[in-house]
Design an enzyme around this catalytic site. Sequence first.
Site, PDB file in Angstrom:
ATOM      1  N   CYS A  65       0.865  -1.179   0.000  1.00 40.60           N
ATOM      2  CA  CYS A  65       0.000   0.000   0.000  1.00 40.60           C
ATOM      3  C   CYS A  65       0.900   1.226   0.000  1.00 40.60           C
ATOM      4  O   CYS A  65       2.124   1.095  -0.044  1.00 40.60           O
ATOM      5  CB  CYS A  65      -1.005  -0.017   1.152  1.00 40.60           C
ATOM      6  SG  CYS A  65      -0.360   0.255   2.801  1.00 40.60           S
ATOM      7  N   HIS A  98      14.942 -13.286  12.014  1.00 43.61           N
ATOM      8  CA  HIS A  98      14.744 -13.074  13.454  1.00 43.61           C
ATOM      9  C   HIS A  98      13.295 -13.136  13.904  1.00 43.61           C
ATOM     10  O   HIS A  98      13.034 -13.439  15.071  1.00 43.61           O
ATOM     11  CB  HIS A  98      15.335 -11.731  13.882  1.00 43.61           C
ATOM     12  CG  HIS A  98      16.818 -11.690  13.803  1.00 43.61           C
ATOM     13  ND1 HIS A  98      17.562 -10.669  14.348  1.00 43.61           N
ATOM     14  CD2 HIS A  98      17.722 -12.524  13.231  1.00 43.61           C
ATOM     15  CE1 HIS A  98      18.842 -10.879  14.130  1.00 43.61           C
ATOM     16  NE2 HIS A  98      18.966 -11.996  13.446  1.00 43.61           N
ATOM     17  N   ASN A  99      12.352 -12.818  13.003  1.00 41.17           N
ATOM     18  CA  ASN A  99      10.945 -12.730  13.400  1.00 41.17           C
ATOM     19  C   ASN A  99      10.066 -13.776  12.751  1.00 41.17           C
ATOM     20  O   ASN A  99       8.867 -13.799  12.997  1.00 41.17           O
ATOM     21  CB  ASN A  99      10.391 -11.333  13.078  1.00 41.17           C
ATOM     22  CG  ASN A  99      11.251 -10.228  13.653  1.00 41.17           C
ATOM     23  OD1 ASN A  99      11.865  -9.479  12.902  1.00 41.17           O
ATOM     24  ND2 ASN A  99      11.329 -10.145  14.964  1.00 41.17           N
TER      25      ASN A  99
END
Length: 151
Positions: A65, A98-99
Amino acid sequence: MTLAFASDHAGYRMKEFIKGYLESQGYEIRDYGTFSEESCDYPDFAHPAAAAVEKGECKLGIGVCGSGNGMQITLNKHQGIRAALCWLPELGALARQHNDANFLVLPARFISLEEAAKIVDAFMEARFEGGRHQKRVDKIPLIIPVEGEIL
């Protein structure tokens, strides 16, 4: 690998570019919209794309977006989604490493198509490192006990 795509009108052009870029690499794409540059509301497309990733119908997702904020906020309302807003390749890689991010969000009004392709490459090539990061990722979903209190 099947990927879910979602955008609003501001992200439409970049979404179409990235779709073609990834299709040329052999990825299967499920596009949940929008399908033009006509003004629209990003949640209408983010929610179905997020549901497809949550259900395992798509392995990962890419949302686009104008700023990336609205798309990221909407996607992250889903318990099984870890959407990361990335404007540099390094952020795309770290989001996965990491996430364990399963949704990449791009800010179409702030990066070029070429930059977007580099970020997508970094996101797609990176792998979750687990280890010390796993315990943190495990703490992301809300846990709602029987009494209804959020911990």
